[in-house]
Design a protein around this motif. Structure first.
Motif, PDB file in Angstrom:
ATOM      1  N   LEU A   9       0.733  -1.337  -0.022  1.00  0.00           N
ATOM      2  CA  LEU A   9       0.090  -0.240   0.209  1.00  0.00           C
ATOM      3  C   LEU A   9       0.898   1.357  -0.115  1.00  0.00           C
ATOM      4  O   LEU A   9       1.816   1.387   0.529  1.00  0.00           O
ATOM      5  N   VAL A  10       0.353   2.308  -0.788  1.00  0.00           N
ATOM      6  CA  VAL A  10       1.070   3.557  -0.833  1.00  0.00           C
ATOM      7  C   VAL A  10       0.195   4.445  -0.535  1.00  0.00           C
ATOM      8  O   VAL A  10      -1.039   4.600  -1.061  1.00  0.00           O
ATOM      9  N   ILE A  11       0.330   5.340   0.436  1.00  0.00           N
ATOM     10  CA  ILE A  11      -0.482   6.241   1.169  1.00  0.00           C
ATOM     11  C   ILE A  11       0.188   7.837   0.585  1.00  0.00           C
ATOM     12  O   ILE A  11       1.173   8.093   0.869  1.00  0.00           O
ATOM     13  N   TYR A  12      -0.762   8.232  -0.029  1.00  0.00           N
ATOM     14  CA  TYR A  12      -0.229   9.665  -0.752  1.00  0.00           C
ATOM     15  C   TYR A  12      -0.947  10.848  -0.047  1.00  0.00           C
ATOM     16  O   TYR A  12      -2.221  10.937   0.186  1.00  0.00           O
ATOM     17  N   VAL A  13      -0.098  11.776   0.501  1.00  0.00           N
ATOM     18  CA  VAL A  13      -0.766  12.949   1.164  1.00  0.00           C
ATOM     19  C   VAL A  13      -0.363  14.321   0.150  1.00  0.00           C
ATOM     20  O   VAL A  13       0.685  14.404   0.110  1.00  0.00           O
ATOM     21  N   HIS A  14      -1.343  14.827  -0.321  1.00  0.00           N
ATOM     22  CA  HIS A  14      -1.180  15.790  -1.352  1.00  0.00           C
ATOM     23  C   HIS A  14      -0.756  17.210  -0.653  1.00  0.00           C
ATOM     24  O   HIS A  14      -0.706  17.447   0.623  1.00  0.00           O
ATOM     25  N   GLY A  15      -0.052  17.903  -1.569  1.00  0.00           N
ATOM     26  CA  GLY A  15       0.417  19.302  -1.188  1.00  0.00           C
ATOM     27  C   GLY A  15      -0.832  20.233  -1.753  1.00  0.00           C
ATOM     28  O   GLY A  15      -1.941  20.003  -1.526  1.00  0.00           O
ATOM     29  N   GLN A  29      -5.535  24.076   0.507  1.00  0.00           N
ATOM     30  CA  GLN A  29      -6.132  23.787  -0.489  1.00  0.00           C
ATOM     31  C   GLN A  29      -5.816  22.452  -1.187  1.00  0.00           C
ATOM     32  O   GLN A  29      -4.596  21.543  -0.496  1.00  0.00           O
ATOM     33  N   GLY A  30      -6.394  21.730  -2.181  1.00  0.00           N
ATOM     34  CA  GLY A  30      -6.130  20.618  -2.689  1.00  0.00           C
ATOM     35  C   GLY A  30      -7.183  19.636  -2.444  1.00  0.00           C
ATOM     36  O   GLY A  30      -7.834  19.500  -1.389  1.00  0.00           O
ATOM     37  N   ALA A  31      -7.250  18.601  -3.141  1.00  0.00           N
ATOM     38  CA  ALA A  31      -8.629  17.401  -3.080  1.00  0.00           C
ATOM     39  C   ALA A  31      -7.952  16.252  -3.540  1.00  0.00           C
ATOM     40  O   ALA A  31      -6.928  16.269  -4.749  1.00  0.00           O
ATOM     41  N   LYS A  32      -8.363  15.128  -3.179  1.00  0.00           N
ATOM     42  CA  LYS A  32      -7.740  13.991  -3.479  1.00  0.00           C
ATOM     43  C   LYS A  32      -8.060  13.315  -4.578  1.00  0.00           C
ATOM     44  O   LYS A  32      -7.232  12.660  -5.458  1.00  0.00           O
ATOM     45  N   TRP A  33      -9.356  13.759  -5.533  1.00  0.00           N
ATOM     46  CA  TRP A  33      -9.485  13.524  -6.924  1.00  0.00           C
ATOM     47  C   TRP A  33      -8.559  14.044  -7.724  1.00  0.00           C
ATOM     48  O   TRP A  33      -8.386  13.543  -8.982  1.00  0.00           O
ATOM     49  N   GLN A  34      -7.786  15.020  -7.445  1.00  0.00           N
ATOM     50  CA  GLN A  34      -6.658  15.603  -8.322  1.00  0.00           C
ATOM     51  C   GLN A  34      -5.652  14.770  -8.683  1.00  0.00           C
ATOM     52  O   GLN A  34      -4.817  15.119  -9.481  1.00  0.00           O
ATOM     53  N   VAL A  54      -5.193   7.502  -1.528  1.00  0.00           N
ATOM     54  CA  VAL A  54      -4.957   9.170  -1.833  1.00  0.00           C
ATOM     55  C   VAL A  54      -5.982   9.768  -0.640  1.00  0.00           C
ATOM     56  O   VAL A  54      -7.204   9.732  -0.664  1.00  0.00           O
ATOM     57  N   MET A  55      -5.401  10.295   0.267  1.00  0.00           N
ATOM     58  CA  MET A  55      -5.927  10.906   1.425  1.00  0.00           C
ATOM     59  C   MET A  55      -6.393  12.428   1.310  1.00  0.00           C
ATOM     60  O   MET A  55      -5.760  13.145   0.728  1.00  0.00           O
ATOM     61  N   GLN A  56      -7.638  12.566   1.842  1.00  0.00           N
ATOM     62  CA  GLN A  56      -8.082  13.794   1.855  1.00  0.00           C
ATOM     63  C   GLN A  56      -7.904  14.361   3.548  1.00  0.00           C
ATOM     64  O   GLN A  56      -8.272  13.346   4.394  1.00  0.00           O
ATOM     65  N   TYR A  57      -7.207  15.225   3.900  1.00  0.00           N
ATOM     66  CA  TYR A  57      -7.243  15.672   5.277  1.00  0.00           C
ATOM     67  C   TYR A  57      -7.643  16.975   5.573  1.00  0.00           C
ATOM     68  O   TYR A  57      -7.855  17.885   4.594  1.00  0.00           O
ATOM     69  N   ALA A  58      -7.681  17.405   6.694  1.00  0.00           N
ATOM     70  CA  ALA A  58      -8.396  18.622   7.154  1.00  0.00           C
ATOM     71  C   ALA A  58      -7.117  19.729   6.862  1.00  0.00           C
ATOM     72  O   ALA A  58      -6.248  19.670   7.017  1.00  0.00           O
ATOM     73  N   GLY A  98       4.387  12.125   0.541  1.00  0.00           N
ATOM     74  CA  GLY A  98       3.735  13.369   0.702  1.00  0.00           C
ATOM     75  C   GLY A  98       4.250  14.352  -0.082  1.00  0.00           C
ATOM     76  O   GLY A  98       5.685  14.082  -0.538  1.00  0.00           O
ATOM     77  N   GLN A  99       3.599  15.232  -0.912  1.00  0.00           N
ATOM     78  CA  GLN A  99       4.098  16.119  -1.698  1.00  0.00           C
ATOM     79  C   GLN A  99       3.960  17.711  -1.196  1.00  0.00           C
ATOM     80  O   GLN A  99       2.797  18.172  -0.820  1.00  0.00           O
ATOM     81  N   SER A 100       5.003  18.339  -1.255  1.00  0.00           N
ATOM     82  CA  SER A 100       5.053  19.810  -0.850  1.00  0.00           C
ATOM     83  C   SER A 100       4.601  20.103   0.521  1.00  0.00           C
ATOM     84  O   SER A 100       5.348  19.440   1.582  1.00  0.00           O
ATOM     85  N   ALA A 101       3.235  20.382   0.753  1.00  0.00           N
ATOM     86  CA  ALA A 101       2.858  20.586   2.315  1.00  0.00           C
ATOM     87  C   ALA A 101       2.498  19.406   2.711  1.00  0.00           C
ATOM     88  O   ALA A 101       2.563  19.048   3.878  1.00  0.00           O
TER      89      ALA A 101
END
Length: 288
Positions: free
Chosen positions: A75-81, A86-91, A109-113, A131-134
């Motif tokens: 499993l790869v867990i991806y936390v977006h920047g 801002q940012g959403a998992k669908w992107q 792909v996680m959505q977080y607060a 994790g990418q950027s933020a």
């Protein structure tokens, strides 16, 4: 006074136009591909809860020929920047699908607060945290805080991923704020407030967290009646730090200083610098 105010207003307007209009228009072709993939639904479980809050959901991508009754996959867990606000998992549907397909893994792909509320989760098992950027900043910070608790003998067992990959992360808030100020983006970035103001920046800076722990550990080692404080590297997963030399959004020095701090704490880090690509391209290249 009037000229300075006019320049400030023009700077803010230019930033807004570039970030919210021009960039978005240029991204339309890629955005169409992303939405087409996301709403196709193939090999995708949407909005899987990982916590009790409404924002604590993830999208799980699986290889299209994989059966849920078959052998478990890594499993790869991806936390977006997204500048912490801002940012959403669908992107990230194209990127997740490609990683899934080419490496035969599942991708969450996680959505977080987002700001003003922040939250992140970890996991057990055969798990890679990305994790990418933020997102790289938030993941690094959580991993370090968990390692600190273990190193301070507060807990014996902590949940950590098997490995951590950070793409174009922010690792030191104060110099990054001053870098943002030179580009005037501090006027629209939520980072200043999201990190609790200048008095708290060091607490939310992975580089400063590592350096402070190293100083404390060395002071304790030099003290005759010291309590035992262990090195953080014993409780950190294998780490790969990737950054672009020509990154103008987050200068490569942020990653270099973080890696140096980790190495001073005894942690081996796989650090790679890339030529001729910018901040976002390191992620976009995984989508196309």
């Amino acid at each position: 006074g009037f000229i300075a105010a006019a320049k400030a207003v023009w700077t803010v307007l230019t930033l807004i136009i570039n970030e919210l209009v021009i960039y978005q228009v240029k991204a339309i072709p890629l955005g169409v591909q992303i939405l087409r993939r996301y709403f196709s639904g193939a090999g995708l479980l949407k909005d899987v809860p990982y916590g009790c809050e409404s924002h604590q959901v993830l999208d799980l991508y699986t290889p299209e020929d994989w059966s849920h009754t078959g052998d478990p996959l890594p499993l790869v867990i991806y936390v977006h920047g997204g500048s912490w606000g801002q940012g959403a998992k669908w992107q990230y549907s194209l990127m997740a699908s490609r990683v899934c397909r080419e490496h035969n893994v599942c991708v969450a792909v996680m959505q977080y607060a987002l700001f003003p509320t922040q939250c992140i989760a970890g996991g057990r098992g055969c798990v890679t945290l990305v994790g990418q950027s933020a997102g790289g900043h938030l993941c690094s910070l959580v991993l370090l805080r968990r390692a600190q608790r273990a190193a301070n003998s507060e807990v014996e067992d902590i949940a950590l991923p098997n490995q951590f990959v950070s793409l174009s992360g922010v690792y030191d808030i104060e110099p990054h704020f001053f870098h943002e100020r030179t580009r005037r983006v501090h006027l629209i970035s939520p980072m200043w407030a999201a990190m609790g103001g200048p008095e708290n920046w060091h607490l939310h800076s992975p580089t400063q967290v590592v350096r402070a722990h190293t100083r404390r550990r060395r002071d304790e080692e030099a003290s005759e009646d010291s309590s035992q404080v262990f090195s953080l590297h014993r409780w950190l997963p294998p780490m790969k730090i990737l950054h672009c030399k020509s990154d103008r959004t987050v200068p490569v020095e942020s990653a270099q200083n973080f890696v140096e701090a980790l190495q001073a704490e005894g942690k081996e880090v796989d650090f790679q610098e890339f030529e001729n690509i910018g901040h976002g391209e390191i992620c976009v290249n995984l989508m196309t």
